[in-house]
Design a protein around this motif. Structure first.
Motif, mmCIF file in Angstrom:
data_model
loop_
_atom_site.group_PDB
_atom_site.id
_atom_site.type_symbol
_atom_site.label_atom_id
_atom_site.label_comp_id
_atom_site.label_asym_id
_atom_site.label_seq_id
_atom_site.Cartn_x
_atom_site.Cartn_y
_atom_site.Cartn_z
ATOM 1 N N PHE A 59 -10.004 -3.181 -0.282
ATOM 2 C CA PHE A 59 -10.144 -3.595 -1.623
ATOM 3 C C PHE A 59 -9.679 -5.035 -1.666
ATOM 4 O O PHE A 59 -9.270 -5.777 -1.050
ATOM 5 N N HIS A 60 -10.455 -5.627 -2.918
ATOM 6 C CA HIS A 60 -10.082 -7.114 -2.926
ATOM 7 C C HIS A 60 -9.239 -6.998 -4.158
ATOM 8 O O HIS A 60 -9.351 -6.205 -5.156
ATOM 9 N N VAL A 61 -8.464 -8.214 -3.948
ATOM 10 C CA VAL A 61 -7.541 -8.400 -5.345
ATOM 11 C C VAL A 61 -7.977 -10.079 -5.693
ATOM 12 O O VAL A 61 -7.987 -10.956 -4.907
ATOM 13 N N PRO A 85 -7.002 -4.430 3.706
ATOM 14 C CA PRO A 85 -7.383 -3.098 4.159
ATOM 15 C C PRO A 85 -6.736 -1.976 3.476
ATOM 16 O O PRO A 85 -5.795 -2.042 2.652
ATOM 17 N N GLY A 86 -7.702 -0.926 3.539
ATOM 18 C CA GLY A 86 -7.213 0.395 2.773
ATOM 19 C C GLY A 86 -6.091 1.129 3.489
ATOM 20 O O GLY A 86 -6.212 2.268 3.961
ATOM 21 N N ASP A 87 -5.058 0.462 3.483
ATOM 22 C CA ASP A 87 -3.785 1.109 4.064
ATOM 23 C C ASP A 87 -2.552 0.982 3.377
ATOM 24 O O ASP A 87 -2.473 -0.026 2.328
ATOM 25 N N ALA A 88 -1.580 1.873 3.245
ATOM 26 C CA ALA A 88 -0.339 1.645 2.483
ATOM 27 C C ALA A 88 0.325 0.182 2.778
ATOM 28 O O ALA A 88 1.112 0.004 1.703
ATOM 29 N N THR A 89 0.331 0.046 3.877
ATOM 30 C CA THR A 89 1.171 -1.234 4.181
ATOM 31 C C THR A 89 0.490 -2.236 3.295
ATOM 32 O O THR A 89 1.209 -3.486 3.189
ATOM 33 N N LEU A 138 -12.720 5.368 -2.689
ATOM 34 C CA LEU A 138 -13.227 5.506 -1.363
ATOM 35 C C LEU A 138 -12.773 4.119 -0.529
ATOM 36 O O LEU A 138 -13.038 3.960 0.261
ATOM 37 N N SER A 139 -11.780 3.404 -1.297
ATOM 38 C CA SER A 139 -11.123 2.196 -0.485
ATOM 39 C C SER A 139 -9.919 2.598 0.368
ATOM 40 O O SER A 139 -9.429 1.621 0.933
ATOM 41 N N SER A 140 -9.810 3.855 0.495
ATOM 42 C CA SER A 140 -8.584 4.483 1.332
ATOM 43 C C SER A 140 -8.752 4.422 2.684
ATOM 44 O O SER A 140 -7.799 5.051 3.357
#
Length: 146
Positions: A70-72, A20-24, A62-64
């Motif tokens: 985003f994907h890794v 998910p687009g989150d700092a965590t 725009l993934s924020s």
């Protein structure tokens, strides 16, 4: 040293995950990388590179937001390299570029670190977003925990 995405030597996907687009998510990205590159002596460096690329995705694309994210992807190449790719949603006006950070600069060190630590790195933008990747030589090409 950036090289084109097409210069990679037909990698084998070892693992892929959406975040998910989150700092965590940055902590989870590091854990994902170290778990799947457990046999690689440079797994900590790979985790650092992935966290820098993921941080850039959160701050500059725009993934924020939580739902876009985003994907890794972790890949192994025939030349015993591990490649970590962050696939984000792209940006309207932002292309990743290397800067030389000043000693008192608070930001702008992410790609500088990637360029310093990675054997190669690069970026590619298309209609699905942007893929930014970094490779490291890894003496153990066999993925762990797939």
């Amino acid at each position: 040293m950036p090289i084109s995405h097409d210069q990679a030597h037909h990698p084998e996907i070892a693992a892929c995950r959406w975040f998910p687009g989150d700092a965590t998510s940055i902590r989870d990205v590091r854990r994902f990388i170290t778990t799947h590159l457990n046999g690689c002596p440079r797994s900590d460096a790979a985790a650092l590179l992935a966290s820098e690329l993921a941080t850039n995705a959160l701050h500059h694309t725009l993934s924020s937001n939580w739902t876009t994210g985003f994907h890794v992807t972790i890949e192994h190449t025939p030349t015993q390299h591990a490649r970590v790719t962050v696939h984000d949603a792209g940006s309207w006006n932002n292309t990743p570029h290397l800067t030389q950070p000043g000693p008192d600069t608070e930001h702008g060190r992410g790609l500088y670190l990637v360029d310093t630590i990675a054997d190669h790195w690069g970026t590619h933008t298309d209609t699905t977003g942007r893929k930014t990747w970094a490779t490291l030589h890894c003496h153990s090409p066999a993925p762990h925990n797939l």
